[in-house]
Design an enzyme around this catalytic site. Structure first.
Site, PDB file in Angstrom:
ATOM      1  CG  LEU A 256       9.445   0.690 -38.293  1.00  0.00           C
ATOM      2  CD1 LEU A 256      10.449   0.288 -37.211  1.00  0.00           C
ATOM      3  CD2 LEU A 256       8.043   0.787 -37.714  1.00  0.00           C
ATOM      4  CG  ASP A 257       7.319   7.482 -39.854  1.00  0.00           C
ATOM      5  OD1 ASP A 257       7.027   7.115 -40.997  1.00  0.00           O
ATOM      6  OD2 ASP A 257       6.484   7.945 -39.048  1.00  0.00           O
ATOM      7  CE  LYS A 258      16.982  10.767 -40.550  1.00  0.00           C
ATOM      8  NZ  LYS A 258      17.411  12.091 -41.100  1.00  0.00           N
TER       9      LYS A 258
END
Length: 244
Positions: free
Chosen positions: A63-65
């Site tokens: 998942l993106d940050k």
């Protein structure tokens, strides 16, 4: 990875894998600019204090940050590799807020995605990119914003963010792909002041366990910052609460 006693919300664990609910603002693994405060460092600490010396960090997906929600971590490379098989079943569903009135109750975006020329971060839809498919269901919509539920069939970097921007409905507050909603309500202005990430949450995860063959499903509630933004946008647009 250096151990770090950071946030860890475990939704499932066995000897082969973990399912965690990742908070926003946390990278999956160290980078050149952040070597310590990541999911990998948190799990290095967890495996140490729980006497799991044979376990290590092997993310099945990422998942993106600033995207919150459910993510699978395999405890060894063999389990991680099992998820790469073309027959391995896994479904990932997301909640998102996008800008504007979404015109269809359901649709599919099937556009290839490639790295944007001149950028090491941004992606864009391009005919020579990698295959990417996103199914979209509109939960609620108004002239201001729309609440969407999205199912991924592929896992390209920034896939949902890129596909939504490509069709003119970028995710609300997305700092990269331009999703600032139009608004006039003071409540929305206040909600957006502290909301500096794309409005995206990995809400549901289903899979066939690669070792046991069991069918398994987990859900993670929308985090508080996204709930506040959703409520403000609903109030501004006159939308009612919907059932989960």
């Amino acid at each position: 990875f250096d151990p770090w006693d950071g946030p860890l919300d475990i939704r499932y664990e066995d000897e082969h894998l973990l399912v965690i609910n990742k908070p926003t603002g946390l990278l999956m693994h160290p980078t050149s600019t952040e070597r310590f405060h990541t999911v990998a460092n948190v799990l290095a600490h967890y495996f140490s204090v729980s006497d799991q010396e044979g376990s290590s960090f092997h993310p099945v997906h990422r998942l993106d940050k600033d995207t919150s929600g459910l993510v699978i971590i395999a405890k060894n490379a063999m389990v991680q590799h099992a998820f790469t098989g073309v027959r391995q079943y896994m479904r990932k569903t997301y909640d998102a807020l996008c800008k504007g009135y979404f015109p269809a109750p359901r649709c599919t975006v099937h556009w290839p995605i490639d790295r944007k020329p001149g950028s090491i971060i941004e992606r864009h839809c391009a005919t020579n990119g990698k295959d990417a498919r996103t199914d979209i269901e509109c939960v609620q919509r108004s002239a201001t914003c729309s609440h969407l539920r999205l199912l991924l069939h592929t896992g390209r970097t920034h896939q949902i963010r890129v596909h939504m921007a490509h069709i003119g409905h970028a995710l609300a507050a997305d700092p990269v792909y331009g999703g600032k909603p139009r608004h006039t309500s003071p409540e929305v202005v206040l909600a957006l002041e502290d909301f500096n990430r794309q409005a995206l949450h990995a809400r549901k995860l289903s899979l066939i366990h690669p070792e046991s063959g069991a069918s398994m499903t987990w859900k993670a509630p929308i985090p508080e910052d996204m709930i506040q933004l959703l409520q403000a946008l609903r109030a501004d647009a006159g939308m009612a609460e919907e059932d989960d």
